[in-house]
Design a protein around this motif. Structure first.
Motif, PDB file in Angstrom:
ATOM      1  N   GLU A 161       0.903  -0.945   0.200  1.00 35.22           N
ATOM      2  CA  GLU A 161      -0.043   0.108  -0.135  1.00 35.22           C
ATOM      3  C   GLU A 161       0.763   1.345   0.011  1.00 35.22           C
ATOM      4  OE1 GLU A 161      -2.827  -0.128   3.017  1.00 35.22           O
ATOM      5  OE2 GLU A 161      -3.825  -2.080   2.627  1.00 35.22           O
ATOM      6  N   THR A 168      -0.539  -1.177 -13.001  1.00 40.24           N
ATOM      7  CA  THR A 168      -1.344  -0.074 -13.237  1.00 40.24           C
ATOM      8  C   THR A 168      -0.962   0.719 -14.342  1.00 40.24           C
ATOM      9  OG1 THR A 168      -1.878   0.044 -10.832  1.00 40.24           O
ATOM     10  CG2 THR A 168      -2.127   2.222 -11.885  1.00 40.24           C
ATOM     11  N   ARG A 194     -10.295  -3.150 -11.649  1.00 37.56           N
ATOM     12  CA  ARG A 194     -10.536  -3.131 -10.393  1.00 37.56           C
ATOM     13  C   ARG A 194      -9.451  -3.495  -9.272  1.00 37.56           C
ATOM     14  NH1 ARG A 194     -15.170  -0.223 -10.323  1.00 37.56           N
ATOM     15  NH2 ARG A 194     -16.848  -1.002 -11.761  1.00 37.56           N
ATOM     16  N   ARG A 195      -8.501  -4.170  -9.811  1.00 40.70           N
ATOM     17  CA  ARG A 195      -7.537  -4.272  -8.991  1.00 40.70           C
ATOM     18  C   ARG A 195      -6.379  -3.102  -9.148  1.00 40.70           C
ATOM     19  NH1 ARG A 195      -4.149  -4.283  -5.891  1.00 40.70           N
ATOM     20  NH2 ARG A 195      -3.056  -5.865  -4.903  1.00 40.70           N
ATOM     21  N   GLU A 197      -7.583  -0.170  -9.631  1.00 45.13           N
ATOM     22  CA  GLU A 197      -8.158   1.131  -9.063  1.00 45.13           C
ATOM     23  C   GLU A 197      -8.001   1.084  -7.271  1.00 45.13           C
ATOM     24  OE1 GLU A 197     -12.731   2.850  -8.955  1.00 45.13           O
ATOM     25  OE2 GLU A 197     -12.422   0.626  -8.909  1.00 45.13           O
ATOM     26  N   LYS A 198      -8.171  -0.303  -6.996  1.00 46.35           N
ATOM     27  CA  LYS A 198      -7.608  -0.492  -5.482  1.00 46.35           C
ATOM     28  C   LYS A 198      -6.272  -0.180  -5.103  1.00 46.35           C
ATOM     29  CE  LYS A 198      -7.638  -4.422  -1.950  1.00 46.35           C
ATOM     30  NZ  LYS A 198      -6.521  -4.151  -1.652  1.00 46.35           N
ATOM     31  N   GLU A 199      -5.219  -0.182  -5.873  1.00 46.51           N
ATOM     32  CA  GLU A 199      -4.028   0.038  -5.825  1.00 46.51           C
ATOM     33  C   GLU A 199      -4.044   1.825  -5.720  1.00 46.51           C
ATOM     34  OE1 GLU A 199      -0.259  -1.878  -7.215  1.00 46.51           O
ATOM     35  OE2 GLU A 199      -0.655  -0.264  -8.698  1.00 46.51           O
ATOM     36  N   LYS A 201      -6.281   3.916  -5.053  1.00 49.49           N
ATOM     37  CA  LYS A 201      -7.167   4.123  -3.747  1.00 49.49           C
ATOM     38  C   LYS A 201      -6.049   4.119  -2.346  1.00 49.49           C
ATOM     39  CE  LYS A 201     -11.732   3.495  -5.124  1.00 49.49           C
ATOM     40  NZ  LYS A 201     -12.956   2.653  -4.921  1.00 49.49           N
ATOM     41  N   GLU A 202      -5.349   3.048  -2.690  1.00 47.93           N
ATOM     42  CA  GLU A 202      -4.459   3.027  -1.498  1.00 47.93           C
ATOM     43  C   GLU A 202      -3.246   3.878  -1.440  1.00 47.93           C
ATOM     44  OE1 GLU A 202      -3.288  -1.189  -1.961  1.00 47.93           O
ATOM     45  OE2 GLU A 202      -4.982  -2.153  -1.061  1.00 47.93           O
ATOM     46  N   LYS A 224     -12.396   7.979  -1.728  1.00 47.44           N
ATOM     47  CA  LYS A 224     -13.445   8.083  -2.557  1.00 47.44           C
ATOM     48  C   LYS A 224     -14.154   9.302  -2.683  1.00 47.44           C
ATOM     49  CE  LYS A 224     -17.077   7.093   1.298  1.00 47.44           C
ATOM     50  NZ  LYS A 224     -17.963   8.484   0.949  1.00 47.44           N
TER      51      LYS A 224
END
Length: 414
Positions: A161, A168, A194-195, A197-199, A201-202, A224
């Motif tokens: 994180e 990406t 989605r993966r 995007e999660k990275e 966001k972290e 968000k």
């Protein structure tokens, strides 16, 4: 009188041609998932010819004893049924099968039995079945479409994180290709998005934590509330590609404004801050502050650290972007009511007062990229506070800090 011989209830291993026609079904829409991210998007429309042998065995199993029994039962005439019951009166009447069970699709309406009800059919689950004529085109019902292979996200190569991985940047590189910046391609690669995007966001969560420590004026908001959607508004754009080519987020005292960060491959990732295309009243307020005194703004953009990150504090000789100058919306002449020979005409012609710093892909992928951004944020803080004061404070309050000190002194005197 000749009597008809009752038909046997047993069936052969191979269905008759008539039964095969009656059992043929149309292809249904399926999604074949694959874990390999390297497959070409051209596989989106695929054929399952390699499964023909297994499908043929499934079709044969559907024409077993039970199915033939139903077909024979449905095609017998009333006279034949009566003679059959007379010939074997001791045999119990076959129980009707449960309703709601469906066999293979038939082109004709089934005949009714002696009780006036259509014979029950067995339920079966079929993903794909070939038509009798292999050369015929695929027919789909309304609302059906062949989607293709869904590409799953890689299971390795991700980073802890607060960092950005090569996955990406690779996904965003695909977004720059018009052939991939498409709804069908995006849908098939949605697990990867989605993966990624999660990275992102972290990363933004770690970036916000650092930013609030450097600038206490910025509230700690969840990712968000800071991240921008990847979907483009194409209603008034000549570029009809549906997705953006970068991941972006921005934060300020009021939410999604102020310091702006985005990741875009090709050494174009950037961190920017300032006032982009402010409203008419805000722009007039900033210009009035500059007309009154530009000393504070000039001092900030002329600082050695600021210059090292954003360039010299004057317009570029060739009109390129440098410091706050060279933006596309910059006026060609002096604003209305301003002398074109004013000493601060270079600042007064700006409609956007903003600066940006770009980073290479190699810098973005480094584990210590957050620390590198922290250095730039510390240089940007006085610039952002200066613009905020110009927009919110009345003309004549050259320094917000001095005003706060004066207010504190007044409270002490009271």
């Amino acid at each position: 009188m000749p009597t008809s011989k009752p038909r046997s209830k047993t069936s052969t291993a191979t269905p008759s041609r008539k039964t095969a026609k009656r059992g043929a079904t149309k292809k249904t829409a399926i999604i074949d998932e694959s874990e390999s991210p390297a497959e070409d998007a051209s596989d989106a429309y695929h054929d399952s010819g390699s499964d023909n042998d297994e499908d043929e065995e499934d079709v044969k199993s559907l024409h077993s004893d039970a199915l033939d029994e139903e077909s024979d039962y449905a095609t017998q005439s009333k006279g034949q049924k009566k003679r059959r019951r007379v010939a074997s009166p001791a045999k119990p009447k076959p129980k009707p099968k449960s309703k709601g069970k469906v066999t293979s699709a038939s082109a004709t309406k089934p005949k009714q039995n002696s009780s006036g009800k259509a014979p029950a059919r067995k339920k079966r689950k079929v993903e794909e079945d070939e038509d009798e004529d292999e050369g015929s085109e695929l027919e789909l019902k309304d609302g059906q479409e062949v989607v293709g292979k869904v590409i799953q996200a890689p299971k390795t190569g991700w980073v802890p994180e607060g960092q950005v991985s090569q996955h990406t940047l690779d996904f965003l590189m695909h977004m720059q290709d018009p052939a991939c910046n498409d709804r069908v391609w995006f849908k098939l690669h949605e697990p990867i998005y989605r993966r990624c995007e999660k990275e992102f966001k972290e990363f933004i969560e770690a970036f916000t934590t650092m930013l609030t420590e450097v600038d206490p004026q910025i509230p700690p908001l969840p990712p968000k509330d800071l991240i921008h959607r990847i979907y483009r508004d194409i209603r008034f754009s000549n570029d009809k590609t549906p997705y953006k080519r970068s991941f972006s987020a921005s934060c300020s005292r009021s939410g999604r404004k102020g310091i702006f960060a985005f990741f875009q491959p090709g050494n174009e990732s950037a961190l920017a801050a300032g006032a982009w295309c402010p409203a008419k009243n805000e722009l007039n307020t900033i210009r009035n502050h500059i007309l009154h005194s530009s000393d504070r703004l000039r001092e900030i953009i002329s600082g050695p650290e600021f210059v090292s990150h954003f360039g010299d504090p004057h317009p570029h000789p060739k009109g390129k972007q440098q410091s706050v100058f060279g933006r596309d919306d910059e006026l060609k002449t002096a604003p209305k009511g301003v002398d074109k020979n004013h000493k601060d005409i270079d600042l007064l012609k700006c409609r956007s007062l903003a600066v940006s710093r770009t980073f290479t892909d190699e810098q973005v992928l480094k584990p210590g990229f957050i620390q590198e951004l922290e250095e730039v944020v510390r240089v940007l803080q006085p610039f952002v506070h200066c613009l905020n004061d110009m927009i919110t404070l009345p003309v004549g309050s050259d320094d917000g800090d001095e005003q706060e000190e004066e207010e504190g002194d007044e409270e002490g005197d009271e």
